[in-house]
Design a protein around this motif. Sequence first.
Motif, short mmCIF file in Angstrom:
data_model
loop_
_atom_site.label_atom_id
_atom_site.label_comp_id
_atom_site.label_asym_id
_atom_site.label_seq_id
_atom_site.Cartn_x
_atom_site.Cartn_y
_atom_site.Cartn_z
N SER A 186 45.55 -93.59 -18.11
CA SER A 186 44.39 -93.46 -17.23
C SER A 186 43.92 -94.80 -16.66
CB SER A 186 43.22 -92.82 -17.99
OG SER A 186 42.87 -93.61 -19.14
N ASP A 187 44.44 -95.91 -17.19
CA ASP A 187 43.93 -97.21 -16.76
C ASP A 187 44.91 -97.97 -15.87
OD1 ASP A 187 45.78 -97.54 -18.74
OD2 ASP A 187 44.66 -99.08 -19.84
N GLY A 188 45.77 -97.25 -15.16
CA GLY A 188 46.70 -97.90 -14.25
C GLY A 188 46.06 -98.23 -12.92
N PRO A 189 46.75 -98.96 -12.07
CA PRO A 189 46.21 -99.30 -10.75
C PRO A 189 45.94 -98.06 -9.90
CG PRO A 189 48.15 -100.62 -11.27
CD PRO A 189 48.09 -99.53 -12.30
N ALA A 190 44.96 -98.17 -9.03
CA ALA A 190 44.69 -97.07 -8.10
C ALA A 190 45.77 -97.04 -7.03
CB ALA A 190 43.31 -97.27 -7.46
N GLY A 191 46.12 -95.85 -6.56
CA GLY A 191 47.12 -95.73 -5.53
C GLY A 191 48.53 -95.79 -6.09
N ASP A 192 49.50 -96.06 -5.22
CA ASP A 192 50.89 -96.05 -5.64
C ASP A 192 51.53 -97.44 -5.62
OD1 ASP A 192 51.03 -96.50 -2.95
OD2 ASP A 192 52.32 -94.78 -2.49
N ALA A 193 50.71 -98.49 -5.51
CA ALA A 193 51.23 -99.85 -5.50
C ALA A 193 50.35 -100.74 -6.38
CB ALA A 193 51.28 -100.40 -4.08
N ALA A 194 50.93 -101.81 -6.87
CA ALA A 194 50.21 -102.76 -7.71
C ALA A 194 50.67 -104.17 -7.35
CB ALA A 194 50.47 -102.49 -9.18
N SER A 195 49.74 -105.09 -7.30
CA SER A 195 50.12 -106.49 -7.06
C SER A 195 50.67 -107.08 -8.36
CB SER A 195 48.91 -107.30 -6.61
OG SER A 195 47.97 -107.43 -7.67
N VAL A 196 51.43 -108.14 -8.23
CA VAL A 196 51.95 -108.82 -9.41
C VAL A 196 50.80 -109.37 -10.25
CG1 VAL A 196 53.29 -110.82 -10.18
CG2 VAL A 196 54.19 -109.32 -8.39
N VAL A 197 49.72 -109.78 -9.60
CA VAL A 197 48.54 -110.25 -10.33
C VAL A 197 47.99 -109.13 -11.21
CG1 VAL A 197 46.16 -111.07 -10.12
CG2 VAL A 197 47.94 -112.01 -8.63
N GLN A 198 47.88 -107.94 -10.66
CA GLN A 198 47.40 -106.79 -11.45
C GLN A 198 48.36 -106.50 -12.61
OE1 GLN A 198 47.09 -104.08 -7.96
NE2 GLN A 198 45.10 -103.51 -8.83
N ALA A 199 49.65 -106.48 -12.32
CA ALA A 199 50.64 -106.16 -13.35
C ALA A 199 50.60 -107.17 -14.49
CB ALA A 199 52.03 -106.12 -12.73
N ALA A 200 50.43 -108.46 -14.14
CA ALA A 200 50.43 -109.50 -15.18
C ALA A 200 49.24 -109.39 -16.12
CB ALA A 200 50.45 -110.87 -14.51
N SER A 201 48.18 -108.72 -15.67
CA SER A 201 47.00 -108.57 -16.52
C SER A 201 47.10 -107.40 -17.49
CB SER A 201 45.75 -108.38 -15.64
OG SER A 201 45.79 -107.12 -14.97
N MET A 202 48.16 -106.62 -17.37
CA MET A 202 48.34 -105.43 -18.21
C MET A 202 49.22 -105.75 -19.42
SD MET A 202 48.91 -102.73 -15.11
CE MET A 202 47.62 -102.48 -13.89
N PRO A 203 49.17 -104.90 -20.44
CA PRO A 203 50.06 -105.10 -21.60
C PRO A 203 51.50 -104.73 -21.23
CG PRO A 203 48.79 -103.08 -21.86
CD PRO A 203 48.25 -103.75 -20.64
N LEU A 204 52.27 -105.73 -20.86
CA LEU A 204 53.61 -105.49 -20.33
C LEU A 204 54.65 -105.38 -21.44
CD1 LEU A 204 53.74 -107.85 -17.21
CD2 LEU A 204 53.36 -105.37 -17.26
N VAL A 205 55.59 -104.47 -21.23
CA VAL A 205 56.75 -104.31 -22.11
C VAL A 205 57.96 -104.64 -21.24
CG1 VAL A 205 58.00 -102.77 -23.64
CG2 VAL A 205 55.54 -102.44 -23.27
N ILE A 206 58.51 -105.84 -21.42
CA ILE A 206 59.60 -106.31 -20.56
C ILE A 206 60.63 -107.05 -21.40
CG2 ILE A 206 58.16 -106.46 -18.49
CD1 ILE A 206 57.90 -109.44 -18.96
N PRO A 207 61.81 -107.32 -20.82
CA PRO A 207 62.82 -108.08 -21.56
C PRO A 207 62.36 -109.49 -21.91
CG PRO A 207 63.81 -106.93 -19.71
CD PRO A 207 62.32 -106.83 -19.53
N GLY A 208 63.03 -110.08 -22.90
CA GLY A 208 62.69 -111.41 -23.35
C GLY A 208 63.27 -112.51 -22.47
N PRO A 209 62.91 -113.77 -22.74
CA PRO A 209 63.42 -114.90 -21.96
C PRO A 209 64.95 -114.94 -21.94
CG PRO A 209 61.62 -115.60 -23.39
CD PRO A 209 61.95 -114.18 -23.79
N GLY A 210 65.50 -115.33 -20.81
CA GLY A 210 66.95 -115.39 -20.65
C GLY A 210 67.54 -114.14 -20.03
N HIS A 211 66.80 -113.04 -20.07
CA HIS A 211 67.26 -111.80 -19.44
C HIS A 211 67.07 -111.92 -17.94
CE1 HIS A 211 67.50 -107.53 -18.42
NE2 HIS A 211 68.01 -107.31 -19.61
N GLY A 212 68.02 -111.41 -17.15
CA GLY A 212 67.95 -111.53 -15.70
C GLY A 212 66.70 -110.91 -15.11
#
Length: 318
Positions: free
Chosen positions: A174-200
């Motif tokens: 329920s706490d995602g960005p409004a609409g169907d797009a998000a800025s990188v600034v918005q995304a960086a403020s969220m609890p991200l689950v992404i690959p670790g350093p060195g991953h492409g």
Amino acid sequence: MDLRQLRYFTQVVESGSFSKAANTLHVAQPALSQHVRHMEEELGVALLYRNAQGVTATEAGGRLLRHAKQILAEFAEIPDSVRGEAVAPRGDVRFGMPGTVSELLAAPLIEAVRERYPQVRIRVVEAMSGYILGWLRRGDVDLAMLYSTSDPSGLAVHHGLSEEIFLFAAANTSDGPAGDAASVVQAASMPLVIPGPGHGLRELVEEAALTAGVPLTPAIEIDSYSQIKKVVMRGLGFGILPLMAINREVEEGVFRKWRLQEPSITRKVYLAYSTERPLLNAPRAVGQLAWEILRQLVKDRAWIAELSDESQRPDLFR
């Protein structure tokens, strides 16, 4: 040093003993030992460890073995290479692919190779793009699909497609960005689950965050796309992955997705091979076939991506 000595040395290492190699080669064991000693004298290094259990290659011997195998394979391929497409390709082909590429490309490629080139045996090896690049430079694989070509020296690279990277979360978030797009600034403020350093993919996200002027502090780091999706599905954070990795779950209503912008993030896929070693007939055939299948996957919407223009098409039999 000549081809015969390279063949003898390779057989000794692969057999693990002089006596077994002598039997295989139908050569007297003393003569075989003498050939290897002459090679060691010529090169000025020990090539084999000798003990009661047999022989193994030294570090220098291992390097020679890699060169010897490549040289012997290329020599055996000369007749077919000269004839080009006039003769059916045959032999082994080692193809390196990132897991996400292999998931879509490997099965149809193996099936097509088996049908079109029955004398070719293809081996697909998976790893992150950076590792595959190292294998390609060392000659451990003949062909590769790569995500990054920041240093293309010694390689031929053909840009096959570009795919857009999306932010996504569990459908009931329920706490995602409004609409169907998000800025990188918005995304960086969220609890991200992404690959670790060195991953492409991580490098692409870090580059976008740097452009946007925001720090990147992921909540969870996992290199496996499937595990990232499982964690996000449990509502533990927001993932960033290419659309082809999440499209099925989005269509099934499992995930919500947002197009990333300011800046957008795209990833390119390249077919690559070394220009520092001759490309044998079988890899040429498989590389050309892989390119056609890659393009068809996009046309069939099995891979959600944008195709490169036709100027990138390889002509591996010219």
